[in-house]
Design a protein around this motif. Structure first.
Motif, short mmCIF file in Angstrom:
data_model
loop_
_atom_site.label_atom_id
_atom_site.label_comp_id
_atom_site.label_asym_id
_atom_site.label_seq_id
_atom_site.Cartn_x
_atom_site.Cartn_y
_atom_site.Cartn_z
N LEU A 25 30.56 24.59 43.35
CA LEU A 25 31.24 25.65 44.08
C LEU A 25 32.21 26.32 43.11
N SER A 26 32.11 27.65 42.99
CA SER A 26 32.84 28.33 41.92
C SER A 26 33.49 29.61 42.41
N MET A 27 34.52 30.02 41.66
CA MET A 27 35.07 31.37 41.77
C MET A 27 35.22 31.95 40.37
N GLU A 28 35.11 33.26 40.29
CA GLU A 28 35.27 33.94 39.00
C GLU A 28 36.18 35.13 39.20
N PHE A 29 37.20 35.23 38.34
CA PHE A 29 38.10 36.37 38.36
C PHE A 29 37.84 37.23 37.15
N ALA A 30 37.62 38.54 37.38
CA ALA A 30 37.39 39.50 36.31
C ALA A 30 38.42 40.61 36.42
N PRO A 31 39.31 40.75 35.44
CA PRO A 31 40.30 41.83 35.51
C PRO A 31 39.64 43.20 35.49
N THR A 32 40.22 44.13 36.24
CA THR A 32 39.71 45.50 36.27
C THR A 32 40.75 46.50 35.78
N GLY A 33 41.89 46.01 35.30
CA GLY A 33 42.96 46.89 34.82
C GLY A 33 43.95 46.10 34.01
N GLN A 34 45.00 46.77 33.58
CA GLN A 34 46.03 46.15 32.76
C GLN A 34 47.24 45.77 33.61
N PRO A 35 47.97 44.72 33.21
CA PRO A 35 49.17 44.36 33.97
C PRO A 35 50.30 45.36 33.73
N SER A 36 51.19 45.47 34.72
CA SER A 36 52.42 46.24 34.59
C SER A 36 53.57 45.27 34.83
N ILE A 37 53.88 44.49 33.79
CA ILE A 37 54.78 43.35 33.96
C ILE A 37 56.16 43.78 34.41
N ARG A 38 56.69 44.86 33.85
CA ARG A 38 58.03 45.28 34.23
C ARG A 38 58.09 45.83 35.65
N GLU A 39 56.91 46.09 36.24
CA GLU A 39 56.86 46.49 37.65
C GLU A 39 56.49 45.33 38.55
N GLY A 40 56.40 44.13 37.98
CA GLY A 40 56.09 42.95 38.77
C GLY A 40 54.62 42.85 39.17
N LYS A 41 53.74 43.44 38.38
CA LYS A 41 52.32 43.45 38.73
C LYS A 41 51.49 42.90 37.58
N GLY A 42 50.69 41.88 37.89
CA GLY A 42 49.73 41.39 36.91
C GLY A 42 48.45 42.21 36.97
N ALA A 43 47.48 41.83 36.16
CA ALA A 43 46.23 42.57 36.09
C ALA A 43 45.49 42.49 37.42
N PRO A 44 45.07 43.62 37.98
CA PRO A 44 44.21 43.59 39.17
C PRO A 44 42.81 43.12 38.77
N GLY A 45 42.01 42.75 39.74
CA GLY A 45 40.66 42.30 39.40
C GLY A 45 39.82 42.02 40.62
N THR A 46 38.62 41.54 40.36
CA THR A 46 37.70 41.17 41.42
C THR A 46 37.47 39.67 41.39
N VAL A 47 37.26 39.08 42.54
CA VAL A 47 36.93 37.66 42.67
C VAL A 47 35.52 37.55 43.25
N THR A 48 34.68 36.75 42.61
CA THR A 48 33.34 36.49 43.10
C THR A 48 33.21 35.00 43.36
N LEU A 49 32.67 34.63 44.50
CA LEU A 49 32.42 33.23 44.85
C LEU A 49 30.96 32.90 44.60
N PHE A 50 30.70 31.67 44.13
CA PHE A 50 29.35 31.23 43.81
C PHE A 50 29.07 29.86 44.42
N VAL A 51 27.80 29.63 44.78
CA VAL A 51 27.29 28.29 45.04
C VAL A 51 26.10 28.09 44.12
N ASP A 52 26.22 27.13 43.22
CA ASP A 52 25.18 26.86 42.21
C ASP A 52 24.80 28.11 41.42
#
Length: 788
Positions: free
Chosen positions: A688-715
């Motif tokens: 059972l897995s999850m994968e995070f792939a960033p889709t943008g850059q973080p804006s650390i001084r604005e309190g925001k990390g990199a946005p992204g997509t999460v995909t769930l997997f079974v086998d």
């Protein structure tokens, strides 16, 4: 026994003084001499309170009821002029070693260490702890509560353990190793291993009560066997650091008590301080802080929220005082209180980490995430309970440091001037007296050794010791009129500098620490040009012998005095490892540090093991990653957490619920994202897995990390997914360890009831942070295991 068979005593390591013959009757025995304390040696108790300002105890003028602490003051002496470093870890090393914090390599908290001698967080073994000294003098030594002086990368189950409490002279330990912890779900360590709290919040658990119970049991264990053997106990509750947690009945005692606001609080406390003799009769209250809102300008909702936040703090403090009272009462019942030297201190001024509006989650501060009044108001009825990691706003911080300016992390007097009291009724005749002598936390160890008649050892465990840098103030405990034994003391914290010398103080605030008065942002890096500018124009001068609260900058009137003090600061900086000056603030949390277990691209974790400390966990923020759990799902299904990291203050959890695979992401308790598989998880052995792939850059001084997509997997087959429009930019949580098979500690989400242990079988969990998309999950698991 004949003269030839007389018993002798000798110290281990010396020549055996007996006789060893061919048989027993031709020999005479000699026993190693046991370590015994000197006749009449007192017990020693250090009580170190966290983030408590000069104006927050009852005996320092506060309306908050602290009768048990007040009793310590009334049975001894109270200092009006004690100083700390402005931050917890550095001050605690001063308290424990008698050396300056840069000499201890602890320029800031352990999490903000850098690769320079005064900054690396490794307290040298040549700077012996008082526990090591007193243990060698025949004392039992116990540490209970907050530690926070071990490098963060060394607080894992892989050690090394030589800078844990038991490695620095303490025989027993119970508490938490980090800077703060949840008061209802603490991350506890007993001696050298992790343990779970003995009760749940629903069963009435609170950390401070537990710590007092444990301190009492440690002392009782020893005294019932060796009643004449003295103890040194270092008692350091997590109070009054955030989160501000206390039982509701204690909080409600203060309903309405702070409705008039922080300005009124300051005026009343200041008047009380004058009456008590803590503040000179002609002293002026410090100005209104430019970063603090006028109480009268606030909306009704803001005043209601901020009043409640202060009620929570006050209830927390009175509850803490009550627990300290239980410890002192136990010593009295045991008949040893009069023979116990007690020193009580706060490690720095009141904390500003709640920001201008207060916070339901202190982790927002460390991630530059702004607070929401709407969210805070929605939480008002639950503040002080286990649901939030709450902290009050700057206005109460400023008021808590009455009569001084500013707060923790800065070296104005609001950050470095703290309550301090001493009681030893069999030796110190003073009762309830005030002492105005200048003192610093480094002076506690030499004072104790002076009072006990103990010389600092030349070596501890074979390590030659450095000179103790503090000086004894023992004479001042007996005689109020003796001059201060300390005439000079430097300060540096996160780039903020100051120095005291003979009644004068020069202060150089770091640009941006006062947000209302500087165009620079806190944490901007220093350059040579900036430093030259600061040394030319940034220093202020105060004649604190006449201007107690630093109200009148007289740099223009006394330029020669200012130059003298600036030069003296650099002299002291050269002595004590203070350079290079580093004002990067929270950015230092992201510094890459050497770790015992080298950073790698794949990590394998197992169930039924200790939580993996955040310092040893894979770095997931702002980077692609996958989490893969090899599991066995029985017939009829299973549910529970596969792996989690963090708690109420932020983090993630991968789990099975209602037959589906779910990934929940807690963005500093401001937003929760739940991503669920489309189909049920099948029975049998699966990955059972999850994968995070960033889709943008973080804006650390604005309190925001990199946005992204999460995909769930079974086998390896995708079974669901979703977006994370925002992520945490710097640190997942304040104590964000990785737990396999359950959600340990404070629950990360209310989507399930923690710990929500997995009811199937977990073989292992593999993290991959290589950035490569995983195609064959099982092959990747095999490869990851082969690399371990």
């Amino acid at each position: 026994m004949s003269e030839g068979h007389a018993l002798h005593e000798y110290r281990p390591g010396t020549t055996f003084p007996g006789v060893i013959g061919r048989t027993y009757d031709e020999s005479s025995s000699a026993w190693p001499e046991p370590r015994r304390a000197r006749e009449g040696a007192p017990n020693v108790l250090f009580i170190v309170i966290d983030d408590m300002g000069y104006g927050q105890l009852g005996c320092y003028g506060s309306p908050i009821r602290t009768p048990n602490i007040d009793r310590i003051a009334s049975n001894g002496v109270r200092f009006a002029n004690m100083h700390t470093t402005a931050l917890c870890s550095p001050t605690r090393t001063c308290i424990l070693t008698g050396r300056n914090h840069h000499s201890n390599h602890m320029a800031a908290i352990t999490e903000a260490s850098t690769g320079f001698p005064g900054y690396d967080g490794n307290v040298p073994f040549e700077n012996g702890f008082i526990a090591e000294i007193l243990k060698g003098e025949g004392y039992n030594t116990f540490a209970v509560g907050k530690w926070h002086v071990t490098p963060t990368d060394q607080t894992t189950a892989a050690g090394p353990y030589d800078r844990w409490p038991l490695g620095r002279g303490f025989e027993r330990y119970y508490g938490f190793l980090g800077g703060d912890t949840h008061q209802y779900y603490p991350e506890l360590v007993h001696d050298n291993h992790r343990v779970e709290p003995p009760k749940t919040p629903e069963e009435g658990y609170h950390l401070t009560e537990d710590l007092v119970d444990r301190a009492i049991s440690f002392i009782a264990d020893a005294k019932q066997v060796a009643p004449d053997k003295p103890f040194f106990t270092y008692f350091a509750p997590g109070a009054m650091h955030a989160p501000h947690h206390a039982p509701k009945e204690w909080i409600d005692r203060y309903a309405g008590a702070f409705d008039e606001g922080w300005d009124v609080y300051r005026e009343r406390v200041f008047a009380n301080q004058k009456e008590l003799g803590l503040v000179p009769a002609d002293a002026e209250l410090s100005r209104h802080d430019p970063d603090v809102q006028d109480w009268g300008s606030l909306s009704a909702d803001e005043r209601r929220l901020y009043s409640r936040m202060m009620e929570v703090f006050a209830g927390f403090l009175e509850h803490t005082d009550h627990q300290i009272g239980r410890l002192v009462a136990f010593l009295e019942d045991l008949g040893v209180l009069d023979d116990t030297l007690i020193m009580l201190i706060s490690d720095n001024g009141a904390s500003s980490e709640g920001g201008p509006t207060g916070s339901i989650n202190e982790n927002k501060f460390f991630n530059f995430v702004p607070d929401s009044l709407e969210q805070n108001l929605a939480a008002i009825d639950d503040l002080g309970g286990p649901k939030y990691f709450n902290h009050y706003p700057w206005g109460w911080t400023w008021a808590g440091n009455t009569p001084f300016r500013r707060w923790k992390r800065e070296t104005y007097r609001g950050g470095i001037s703290d309550p301090f009291m001493v009681q030893w009724t069999n030796r110190i005749p003073a009762r309830g007296e005030i002492r105005s002598q200048y003192a610093h936390a480094i002076d506690m160890v030499p004072t104790v050794l002076d009072l006990l008649g103990v010389e600092p050892p030349a070596a501890i465990r074979g390590v030659t010791q450095s000179p103790i840098e503090g000086v004894s103030f023992a004479d001042a405990l007996v005689e109020a009129s003796v001059p201060s034994s300390r005439t000079t003391q430097y300060f540096e914290m996160l780039g903020h500098r100051s120095i005291y010398h003979d009644g004068w103080r020069a202060v150089c605030p770091w640009p941006g620490t006062s947000f209302a008065e500087s165009g620079r942002a806190f944490g901007d890096p220093i350059t040579a040009d900036v430093l030259r500018e600061l040394d030319a124009d940034g220093w202020e001068l105060y004649h604190v012998a006449e201007d107690f609260a630093e109200n009148h900058d007289v740099a223009g009137q006394y330029p020669d005095k200012l130059v003298e003090l600036i030069s003296l600061w650099y002299v002291e900086a050269g002595k004590f490892n203070v350079l290079p000056i580093d004002g990067r603030g929270q950015q230092r949390f992201a510094e890459l540090r050497p770790v015992i277990a080298k950073e790698r691209s794949r990590y394998v974790y197992f169930p039924h093991t200790s939580e993996v400390a955040a310092s040893a966990a894979p770095r997931l923020v702002n980077r692609p990653h996958t989490i893969n759990a090899l599991v066995e799902i029985p017939e009829g299904g299973a549910e529970g957490v596969l792996v989690s990291q963090g708690g109420v203050d932020g983090g993630y959890s991968l789990y099975v619920k209602d037959g589906r695979l779910v990934y929940t992401y807690n963005y500093v308790a401001a937003e929760y994202f739940h991503i669920t598989s489309d189909d049920d998880v099948p029975t049998g052995r699966h990955i059972l897995s999850m994968e995070f792939a960033p889709t943008g850059q973080p804006s650390i001084r604005e309190g925001k990390g990199a946005p992204g997509t999460v995909t769930l997997f079974v086998d390896g087959e995708p079974v669901g997914g979703g977006d994370l429009p925002v992520t945490i930019p710097i640190m997942l949580g304040l104590a964000a360890g990785v737990s396999v098979g359950l959600d340990a500690g404070a629950p990360l989400t209310d989507a399930y009831s923690a710990p929500f242990a997995f009811t199937g079988t977990i073989d292992r969990v593999v993290f991959d942070v290589s950035g490569e998309h995983i195609v064959d999950h099982e092959a990747e698991l095999r490869a990851a295991l082969a690399r371990q």
